[in-house]
Design a protein around this motif. Sequence first.
Motif, PDB file in Angstrom:
ATOM      1  N   ARG A 259      22.066  57.320  -2.557  1.00  0.00           N
ATOM      2  CA  ARG A 259      20.696  56.804  -1.783  1.00  0.00           C
ATOM      3  C   ARG A 259      20.223  56.002  -2.676  1.00  0.00           C
ATOM      4  NH1 ARG A 259      17.247  59.010   3.096  1.00  0.00           N
ATOM      5  NH2 ARG A 259      16.730  56.845   3.541  1.00  0.00           N
ATOM      6  N   GLN A 260      18.994  56.575  -3.305  1.00  0.00           N
ATOM      7  CA  GLN A 260      18.825  55.457  -4.256  1.00  0.00           C
ATOM      8  C   GLN A 260      19.058  54.640  -4.844  1.00  0.00           C
ATOM      9  OE1 GLN A 260      16.763  58.904  -6.008  1.00  0.00           O
ATOM     10  NE2 GLN A 260      15.510  59.531  -4.407  1.00  0.00           N
ATOM     11  N   ALA A 261      20.511  54.849  -5.402  1.00  0.00           N
ATOM     12  CA  ALA A 261      21.192  53.780  -5.663  1.00  0.00           C
ATOM     13  C   ALA A 261      21.515  52.665  -5.281  1.00  0.00           C
ATOM     14  CB  ALA A 261      21.865  54.350  -7.258  1.00  0.00           C
ATOM     15  N   HIS A 262      21.588  53.414  -3.929  1.00  0.00           N
ATOM     16  CA  HIS A 262      22.195  52.088  -3.561  1.00  0.00           C
ATOM     17  C   HIS A 262      21.478  51.364  -2.823  1.00  0.00           C
ATOM     18  CE1 HIS A 262      24.752  50.397  -0.154  1.00  0.00           C
ATOM     19  NE2 HIS A 262      22.978  50.048   1.183  1.00  0.00           N
ATOM     20  N   GLU A 263      20.202  51.846  -2.804  1.00  0.00           N
ATOM     21  CA  GLU A 263      19.190  50.852  -1.959  1.00  0.00           C
ATOM     22  C   GLU A 263      18.708  50.018  -2.907  1.00  0.00           C
ATOM     23  OE1 GLU A 263      16.573  54.154  -0.441  1.00  0.00           O
ATOM     24  OE2 GLU A 263      17.384  53.702   1.524  1.00  0.00           O
ATOM     25  N   ARG A 264      18.060  50.653  -4.390  1.00  0.00           N
ATOM     26  CA  ARG A 264      17.637  49.907  -4.998  1.00  0.00           C
ATOM     27  C   ARG A 264      18.188  48.465  -5.944  1.00  0.00           C
ATOM     28  NH1 ARG A 264      14.215  52.105 -10.761  1.00  0.00           N
ATOM     29  NH2 ARG A 264      14.075  50.110 -11.753  1.00  0.00           N
ATOM     30  N   CYS A 265      19.837  49.411  -5.144  1.00  0.00           N
ATOM     31  CA  CYS A 265      20.848  48.014  -6.253  1.00  0.00           C
ATOM     32  C   CYS A 265      20.933  47.085  -5.083  1.00  0.00           C
ATOM     33  CB  CYS A 265      22.188  48.216  -5.768  1.00  0.00           C
ATOM     34  SG  CYS A 265      23.134  47.647  -6.951  1.00  0.00           S
ATOM     35  N   GLU A 266      20.479  47.101  -3.539  1.00  0.00           N
ATOM     36  CA  GLU A 266      20.671  45.976  -2.856  1.00  0.00           C
ATOM     37  C   GLU A 266      19.408  44.736  -3.047  1.00  0.00           C
ATOM     38  OE1 GLU A 266      23.550  45.316  -0.401  1.00  0.00           O
ATOM     39  OE2 GLU A 266      24.455  46.791  -2.014  1.00  0.00           O
ATOM     40  N   ALA A 267      18.197  46.139  -3.305  1.00  0.00           N
ATOM     41  CA  ALA A 267      16.861  44.943  -2.989  1.00  0.00           C
ATOM     42  C   ALA A 267      16.366  44.449  -3.933  1.00  0.00           C
ATOM     43  CB  ALA A 267      15.747  46.382  -2.925  1.00  0.00           C
ATOM     44  N   ASP A 268      17.491  44.517  -5.219  1.00  0.00           N
ATOM     45  CA  ASP A 268      17.790  44.013  -6.500  1.00  0.00           C
ATOM     46  C   ASP A 268      18.551  42.718  -6.600  1.00  0.00           C
ATOM     47  OD1 ASP A 268      15.790  45.432  -7.570  1.00  0.00           O
ATOM     48  OD2 ASP A 268      16.801  46.637  -8.912  1.00  0.00           O
ATOM     49  N   HIS A 269      19.953  43.092  -6.030  1.00  0.00           N
ATOM     50  CA  HIS A 269      20.825  41.914  -5.949  1.00  0.00           C
ATOM     51  C   HIS A 269      19.980  40.792  -4.922  1.00  0.00           C
ATOM     52  CE1 HIS A 269      22.900  44.336  -8.628  1.00  0.00           C
ATOM     53  NE2 HIS A 269      23.393  43.566  -8.544  1.00  0.00           N
ATOM     54  N   ALA A 270      19.499  40.970  -3.798  1.00  0.00           N
ATOM     55  CA  ALA A 270      18.963  40.304  -2.947  1.00  0.00           C
ATOM     56  C   ALA A 270      17.603  39.698  -2.749  1.00  0.00           C
ATOM     57  CB  ALA A 270      18.703  40.848  -1.855  1.00  0.00           C
ATOM     58  N   GLN A 271      17.268  40.079  -4.028  1.00  0.00           N
ATOM     59  CA  GLN A 271      15.590  39.281  -4.864  1.00  0.00           C
ATOM     60  C   GLN A 271      16.712  38.356  -5.617  1.00  0.00           C
ATOM     61  OE1 GLN A 271      12.954  41.209  -6.561  1.00  0.00           O
ATOM     62  NE2 GLN A 271      11.742  40.257  -7.762  1.00  0.00           N
ATOM     63  N   LEU A 272      16.927  38.876  -6.554  1.00  0.00           N
ATOM     64  CA  LEU A 272      17.613  38.187  -7.780  1.00  0.00           C
ATOM     65  C   LEU A 272      18.319  37.263  -7.837  1.00  0.00           C
ATOM     66  CD1 LEU A 272      17.396  41.022 -10.585  1.00  0.00           C
ATOM     67  CD2 LEU A 272      15.349  39.446 -10.823  1.00  0.00           C
ATOM     68  N   LEU A 273      19.953  37.264  -7.108  1.00  0.00           N
ATOM     69  CA  LEU A 273      20.290  36.392  -6.403  1.00  0.00           C
ATOM     70  C   LEU A 273      20.254  35.689  -5.510  1.00  0.00           C
ATOM     71  CD1 LEU A 273      24.027  38.019  -8.284  1.00  0.00           C
ATOM     72  CD2 LEU A 273      22.866  35.740  -8.932  1.00  0.00           C
ATOM     73  N   ALA A 274      19.259  35.111  -4.523  1.00  0.00           N
ATOM     74  CA  ALA A 274      19.103  35.153  -3.615  1.00  0.00           C
ATOM     75  C   ALA A 274      19.726  33.869  -2.332  1.00  0.00           C
ATOM     76  CB  ALA A 274      17.536  34.506  -2.912  1.00  0.00           C
ATOM     77  N   ALA A 275      20.338  33.387  -4.060  1.00  0.00           N
ATOM     78  CA  ALA A 275      21.020  31.818  -3.920  1.00  0.00           C
ATOM     79  C   ALA A 275      22.506  32.590  -4.151  1.00  0.00           C
ATOM     80  CB  ALA A 275      21.064  30.750  -3.770  1.00  0.00           C
ATOM     81  N   GLY A 276      23.350  33.169  -3.981  1.00  0.00           N
ATOM     82  CA  GLY A 276      24.274  33.426  -4.738  1.00  0.00           C
ATOM     83  C   GLY A 276      24.479  32.624  -6.226  1.00  0.00           C
ATOM     84  N   PRO A 277      25.569  31.811  -5.795  1.00  0.00           N
ATOM     85  CA  PRO A 277      25.886  31.731  -7.397  1.00  0.00           C
ATOM     86  C   PRO A 277      25.235  31.069  -7.853  1.00  0.00           C
ATOM     87  CG  PRO A 277      27.645  31.046  -5.746  1.00  0.00           C
ATOM     88  CD  PRO A 277      26.841  31.828  -5.378  1.00  0.00           C
TER      89      PRO A 277
END
Length: 278
Positions: free
Chosen positions: A157-175
């Motif tokens: 669960r912790q890995a899922h939450e951190r993964c989603e938060a990190d990718h939402a921040q780092l790839l906010a506009a996708g490609p």
Amino acid sequence: MTTTLRPAGPEERLPDGGRGRRWLVCANGRPVGGLHTSAHPHGARCTGRIDHLEITEGRRRGRGTVAALAAEEVLRSWGCYRVEVTVPVESTEALALAHLLGYTETNRKLAKELRQPPAPAPNLTVRPISAADFPQWLAATKAEYRAHLVLAGLTERQAHERCEADHAQLLAAGPATPGVALRRLLAHGEPVGSLWLALHDGRLADGRPLAWVMTVEVDAHARGNGYGRELMLTAERECLAAGIRDLGLNVYTANEPALRLYASLGYRITRRVLAKPL
């Protein structure tokens, strides 16, 4: 002597929605050092960090140990489930203290000053990851990241939450995210791996720009053919084309093949990241 923490200023609100604070390390009420704590949200939970710890007077008297334990209590009271510390490779005393307090190394930060790499082999080509290919690439990248986080000690669960938060921040506009290069490596026209490069990740102490390799992935069926090396050389070519001569990356300590690859390419360890549950 009694070693305690005393606030050195008001609590800070961090750009990622977390919180931070500077503290004085005091011996019988007299300042003998300082530290900084921060908490960073990842979904419903927070990761704590001891970002800085320095004892300026009376070192080797256990003050650093007591201050670190007090910082952990602060982070626990802030709702953190885990605490991380980053230790410069030259700081052997800090590394020894972290081990004494039960921290385990999870990953390392590496860096290299770039020189022009050789041209790729004729059978290899590189193309951008398109908007159509992006969802499939992102799903695979997230799965790999979650697996590494679990190996580093997080729950599913912790890995899922951190993964989603990190990718939402780092790839906010996708490609189309500014400053991001997403590349696919093809051998004889067939996809064999991918690269995610952040071209403007930060700066070195002397002000030079630093790019960062976010992920290098070789497809399972294609491993063992030198494609990981070619993807790293692709990252170096992208940096030099953008006028950036320094490249950094993160590697998990358990990933021994990757550690060997980066060492063979001339990357050096700059920092070690250690963690423990709270």
